[in-house]
Design a protein around this motif. Structure first.
Motif, short mmCIF file in Angstrom:
data_model
loop_
_atom_site.label_atom_id
_atom_site.label_comp_id
_atom_site.label_asym_id
_atom_site.label_seq_id
_atom_site.Cartn_x
_atom_site.Cartn_y
_atom_site.Cartn_z
N ASN A 29 16.77 6.06 81.22
CA ASN A 29 15.60 6.09 80.35
C ASN A 29 15.59 4.83 79.49
OD1 ASN A 29 13.42 6.69 78.76
ND2 ASN A 29 14.39 8.38 77.67
N GLN A 34 11.22 4.91 83.10
CA GLN A 34 12.25 5.85 83.52
C GLN A 34 12.53 5.71 85.01
OE1 GLN A 34 9.39 7.46 81.84
NE2 GLN A 34 10.35 6.98 79.90
N ASP A 58 5.81 13.67 77.90
CA ASP A 58 5.94 12.58 78.86
C ASP A 58 6.03 13.16 80.26
OD1 ASP A 58 6.53 10.35 80.35
OD2 ASP A 58 8.05 9.57 78.98
N ARG A 59 5.01 12.91 81.09
CA ARG A 59 4.95 13.48 82.42
C ARG A 59 4.86 12.41 83.50
NH1 ARG A 59 7.13 18.36 82.53
NH2 ARG A 59 6.51 19.53 80.68
N TYR A 60 5.53 11.27 83.25
CA TYR A 60 5.48 10.19 84.23
C TYR A 60 6.87 9.60 84.41
CZ TYR A 60 4.05 5.93 86.65
OH TYR A 60 3.91 4.92 87.57
N ILE A 61 7.31 9.45 85.64
CA ILE A 61 8.56 8.79 85.98
C ILE A 61 8.22 7.59 86.86
CG2 ILE A 61 10.81 9.01 87.12
CD1 ILE A 61 10.69 12.01 86.52
N ASP A 62 8.67 6.41 86.46
CA ASP A 62 8.27 5.20 87.17
C ASP A 62 8.83 5.13 88.59
OD1 ASP A 62 7.01 3.20 84.93
OD2 ASP A 62 8.51 4.55 84.08
N TYR A 84 5.86 16.15 87.49
CA TYR A 84 5.73 14.77 87.00
C TYR A 84 4.97 13.90 87.99
CZ TYR A 84 9.15 15.74 83.34
OH TYR A 84 9.81 16.25 82.25
N SER A 85 4.18 12.98 87.46
CA SER A 85 3.61 11.92 88.29
C SER A 85 4.70 10.88 88.51
CB SER A 85 2.41 11.26 87.59
OG SER A 85 1.36 12.20 87.41
N VAL A 86 4.80 10.37 89.72
CA VAL A 86 5.85 9.42 90.08
C VAL A 86 5.22 8.14 90.57
CG1 VAL A 86 7.76 8.97 91.67
CG2 VAL A 86 7.52 11.23 90.61
N GLY A 87 5.64 7.02 89.98
CA GLY A 87 5.10 5.73 90.39
C GLY A 87 5.46 5.37 91.81
N LYS A 88 6.76 5.30 92.11
CA LYS A 88 7.24 4.99 93.45
C LYS A 88 8.37 5.94 93.83
CE LYS A 88 4.75 1.21 94.20
NZ LYS A 88 3.74 1.13 95.28
#
Length: 221
Positions: A29, A34, A58-62, A84-88
């Motif tokens: 973190n 994250q 916080d509901r986003y993890i990169d 969670y929304s996930v970037g990649k």
């Protein structure tokens, strides 16, 4: 060779090793950014750990990195990605073609291998494994993503479930020093050779283990 650049305002980081029972899950973190490494087994413990670490808003993890497709590493990701929304979503490039839970995961965005890096501010995650030969091994443990985090006065080795032959290659090819070691393969007898540990010399070692039919951790380890 690729480099993933994560751009955001640097802040003081926190590194978590979640108690998920028999399995692995770690969170890096950096404040605005994250990175989750593995999601533990399907028991909800990794999800609860993330919620405690990041708060309920916080509901986003990169980045979510799956070191290899065994249930005790990916099982918890199903609920995490639901919440969670996930970037990649990043993997080692292998698949689990038999586990129904694996089919519930979203399609990976990319695969990481030796020579790839992820950078954020003064911190760098170097991918030490798998190489081409390890990725082709029929044992998924030997194809695990192995990551070395380097930053100001910090070196952490996230060793996945790699075996002794993987350790020996890394020992020959890299400077194996770390302040913190995520002990490979839950402290099994197939990993953590004396030569590897002597060179690594971690101040802290973390083993992800719980009730299991396996003798984890191995007394010799």
């Amino acid at each position: 060779w690729r480099q993933v650049m994560v751009v955001a305002r640097p802040t003081t980081p926190n590194f978590y090793f979640f108690d998920v029972g028999q399995g692995d899950s770690e969170l890096l973190n950096f404040g605005p950014v994250q990175i989750l490494i593995d999601g533990g087994p399907p028991n909800g413990k990794a999800l609860k750990g993330i919620e405690r670490a990041l708060g309920m808003e916080d509901r986003y993890i990169d980045l979510v990195i799956l070191t290899h497709p065994h249930l005790d590493h990916f099982g918890g990701l199903v609920d995490i990605m639901d919440r969670y929304s996930v970037g990649k979503f990043i993997t080692d490039g292998t698949e689990n073609k038999t586990a129904s839970a694996y089919k519930s995961l979203r399609k990976p965005d990319m695969a990481l291998g030796e020579g790839d890096t992820i950078t954020y501010g003064d911190y760098k995650l170097s991918v030490l494994a798998p190489n081409v030969t390890e990725r082709a091994d029929p044992d998924p443990n030997k194809a695990s993503v192995v990551l070395l985090l380097e930053g100001p006065e910090t070196r952490i080795l996230y060793a996945g479930d790699m075996h002794m032959e993987n350790e020996e290659r890394l020992r020959k090819e890299y400077k194996m020093k770390a302040d913190v070691l995520k002990v490979p393969h839950h402290g099994s007898r197939f990993s953590s050779s004396a030569a590897f540990l002597k060179e690594l010399q971690p101040k802290v070692a973390v083993i992800g283990v719980g009730k299991t039919s396996y003798a984890f951790p191995e007394p010799g380890v």
